[in-house]
Design a protein around this motif. Structure first.
Motif, PDB file in Angstrom:
ATOM      1  N   GLN A  53      -3.664   6.103  -5.890  1.00  0.00           N
ATOM      2  CA  GLN A  53      -3.630   4.833  -5.158  1.00  0.00           C
ATOM      3  C   GLN A  53      -3.488   5.069  -3.657  1.00  0.00           C
ATOM      4  O   GLN A  53      -4.049   4.339  -2.844  1.00  0.00           O
ATOM      5  CB  GLN A  53      -2.467   3.966  -5.655  1.00  0.00           C
ATOM      6  N   GLN A  54      -2.731   6.105  -3.302  1.00  0.00           N
ATOM      7  CA  GLN A  54      -2.607   6.450  -1.885  1.00  0.00           C
ATOM      8  C   GLN A  54      -3.958   6.869  -1.316  1.00  0.00           C
ATOM      9  O   GLN A  54      -4.361   6.411  -0.232  1.00  0.00           O
ATOM     10  CB  GLN A  54      -1.606   7.585  -1.707  1.00  0.00           C
ATOM     11  N   ASN A  55      -4.672   7.726  -2.043  1.00  0.00           N
ATOM     12  CA  ASN A  55      -5.960   8.228  -1.555  1.00  0.00           C
ATOM     13  C   ASN A  55      -7.010   7.123  -1.471  1.00  0.00           C
ATOM     14  O   ASN A  55      -7.861   7.130  -0.576  1.00  0.00           O
ATOM     15  CB  ASN A  55      -6.453   9.359  -2.461  1.00  0.00           C
ATOM     16  N   TYR A  73       0.842  -1.192   0.000  1.00  0.00           N
ATOM     17  CA  TYR A  73       0.000   0.000   0.000  1.00  0.00           C
ATOM     18  C   TYR A  73       0.882   1.248   0.000  1.00  0.00           C
ATOM     19  O   TYR A  73       1.943   1.276   0.629  1.00  0.00           O
ATOM     20  CB  TYR A  73      -0.907   0.012   1.234  1.00  0.00           C
ATOM     21  N   HIS A  77       1.883   5.183   0.712  1.00  0.00           N
ATOM     22  CA  HIS A  77       1.701   6.226   1.723  1.00  0.00           C
ATOM     23  C   HIS A  77       2.617   7.421   1.430  1.00  0.00           C
ATOM     24  O   HIS A  77       3.643   7.284   0.768  1.00  0.00           O
ATOM     25  CB  HIS A  77       2.054   5.691   3.117  1.00  0.00           C
ATOM     26  N   LYS A 131      -6.356   3.978  -0.916  1.00  0.00           N
ATOM     27  CA  LYS A 131      -5.897   2.973   0.049  1.00  0.00           C
ATOM     28  C   LYS A 131      -6.067   1.553  -0.481  1.00  0.00           C
ATOM     29  O   LYS A 131      -6.354   0.612   0.271  1.00  0.00           O
ATOM     30  CB  LYS A 131      -6.624   3.124   1.397  1.00  0.00           C
ATOM     31  N   THR A 132      -5.898   1.401  -1.785  1.00  0.00           N
ATOM     32  CA  THR A 132      -6.023   0.088  -2.411  1.00  0.00           C
ATOM     33  C   THR A 132      -4.634  -0.493  -2.653  1.00  0.00           C
ATOM     34  O   THR A 132      -3.665   0.245  -2.855  1.00  0.00           O
ATOM     35  CB  THR A 132      -6.777   0.189  -3.744  1.00  0.00           C
ATOM     36  N   ARG A 139      -3.555  -6.047   5.503  1.00  0.00           N
ATOM     37  CA  ARG A 139      -4.400  -4.872   5.274  1.00  0.00           C
ATOM     38  C   ARG A 139      -3.611  -3.571   5.336  1.00  0.00           C
ATOM     39  O   ARG A 139      -2.497  -3.534   5.839  1.00  0.00           O
ATOM     40  CB  ARG A 139      -5.522  -4.826   6.324  1.00  0.00           C
ATOM     41  N   TRP A 140      -4.251  -2.545   4.808  1.00  0.00           N
ATOM     42  CA  TRP A 140      -3.695  -1.188   4.904  1.00  0.00           C
ATOM     43  C   TRP A 140      -3.640  -0.775   6.365  1.00  0.00           C
ATOM     44  O   TRP A 140      -4.529  -1.089   7.151  1.00  0.00           O
ATOM     45  CB  TRP A 140      -4.584  -0.211   4.132  1.00  0.00           C
ATOM     46  N   LYS A 141      -2.586  -0.068   6.752  1.00  0.00           N
ATOM     47  CA  LYS A 141      -2.500   0.490   8.106  1.00  0.00           C
ATOM     48  C   LYS A 141      -1.826   1.854   8.032  1.00  0.00           C
ATOM     49  O   LYS A 141      -1.094   2.164   7.084  1.00  0.00           O
ATOM     50  CB  LYS A 141      -1.729  -0.434   9.044  1.00  0.00           C
ATOM     51  N   ASP A 142      -2.087   2.663   9.019  1.00  0.00           N
ATOM     52  CA  ASP A 142      -1.499   4.000   9.076  1.00  0.00           C
ATOM     53  C   ASP A 142      -0.034   3.871   9.483  1.00  0.00           C
ATOM     54  O   ASP A 142       0.270   3.374  10.564  1.00  0.00           O
ATOM     55  CB  ASP A 142      -2.262   4.865  10.086  1.00  0.00           C
TER      56      ASP A 142
END
Length: 378
Positions: free
Chosen positions: A66-68, A22, A24, A70-71, A109-112
């Motif tokens: 792609q960042q926005n 992902y 960022h 979150k895929t 999964r996506w994470k911050d």
């Protein structure tokens, strides 16, 4: 016709791999002095978070999207390399022939990742664990505040003022760069909360204020040990030692670059002609010269009043601008006050015949700080 790929950039000549994850913290497109535009971002893989440097600006919008969203994405044919800034850290390079594709069915999964260093990191944690481009916030006391200097912005071509700080939170010492109006709000010896500052690297790790950064007073007491104070002295920028000399310019090499209104790329000015329009070599757009800002710098060979060579010195834009602004008000000089609006041919023809100039120079840095014409009756 597709551009020919150099042998050094050919996928057959390097080791490449495909990675998934992902995206960022996509940066804006950056333009270094080399003119090779790039941007960087972080990719969150299953186990690691790595920096990716992309030398294909056309991919910026897709990567940002792609960042926005979150895929998950798949980056094809990327080059794993040791980080220039942290040799023990691996990062990736993304080229024109590399591909950015959507990925499916990842096992994570996506994470911050913006808080990976720590929610409220200490300077010691930042120095040990952060990577270039990280955005952090920290409470620190200003141990020293350097001189205000004027530099030319690489992105806009305009002159901006900056100041170097040395700050500490008691755990470590780090340099910090602040700009323009913010400089007046910072006092040596006081503590502040430096919010959303970026981690940078130029010979050493430092903090840099961006447009989104904030600096606010901190009421907490920050104790600084004697060891920290000694470290701060080592990082403290040296004061410029200036010297005044009188002489003339024996030879000059002047560089004038227009700043593209579309991509902020640099366009070399034509020394022999003074065209109304120029074409950007990066984005291939044509534009009117009258609408462009320009940067100017020069290398001068100086001599004293007896004709003895003093040496070669570099002049940034500011001394040249100040000198020509004064010349425009001087009898016998019918020229524009803004030197960036003049052709290099006129600049040469104006500077080289002047027989006596007072230069304020930095001998250690070989830089001209200011120039002023000396008249015989002065």
């Amino acid at each position: 016709m597709a551009s020919r790929m150099s042998s050094s950039d050919s996928p057959r000549k390097r080791k490449y791999k495909d990675i998934e994850g992902y995206i960022h913290t996509v940066s804006e497109i950056k333009i270094p002095s080399s003119g090779n535009r790039y941007f960087d971002f972080k990719i969150q893989e299953k186990e690691d978070i790595s920096r990716v440097v992309c030398f294909s600006p056309d991919k910026h919008k897709k990567v940002k999207d792609q960042q926005n969203l979150k895929t998950p994405v798949r980056l094809l044919t990327v080059s794993p390399q040791k980080s220039r800034f942290q040799p023990d850290v691996e990062e990736y390079k993304l080229y024109n022939f590399s591909q950015v594709q959507e990925a499916k069915n990842l096992s994570f999964r996506w994470k911050d990742v913006t808080g990976q260093v720590a929610k409220d990191p200490s300077l010691q944690q930042i120095l040990q664990h952060s990577t270039v481009g990280d955005t952090v916030s920290v409470k620190a006391r200003v141990l020293s505040k350097g001189e205000t200097t004027t530099v030319t912005s690489r992105s806009t071509g305009k002159e901006v003022k900056k100041c170097e700080l040395v700050v500490s939170d008691g755990t470590a010492v780090i340099a910090a760069t602040i700009w323009e109006d913010v400089m007046e709000t910072v006092t040596q010896g006081q503590a502040y909360v430096f919010g959303d500052v970026r981690v940078g690297y130029f010979n050493k790790t430092y903090l840099q204020c961006a447009q989104s950064s904030t600096i606010s007073p901190c009421n907490e007491e920050i104790k600084i040990s004697e060891a920290m104070a000694l470290e701060a002295e080592k990082l403290k920028p040296k004061e410029t030692e200036s010297e005044e000399i009188e002489g003339r310019i024996l030879a000059a090499d002047i560089t004038k670059l227009y700043v593209c209104v579309n991509c902020n790329g640099r366009i070399a000015a034509d020394e022999d002609n003074d065209p109304e329009m120029v074409k950007c070599t990066y984005c291939k757009q044509m534009m009117l010269v009258s609408l462009l800002s320009a940067t100017l710098s020069a290398n001068f060979l100086l001599a004293d009043l007896q004709g003895e060579k003093i040496g070669r010195y570099y002049s940034p834009s500011a001394p040249l601008k100040d000198l020509f602004a004064k010349l425009s008000c001087t009898d016998g000089y019918n020229i524009k006050a803004d030197v960036t609006k003049l052709s290099t041919k006129i600049i040469y023809a104006t500077l080289l015949p002047i027989q006596k100039i007072k230069f304020c120079i930095s001998k250690s840095d070989k830089i001209i700080l200011s120039m002023q014409i000396v008249h015989d009756n002065d």
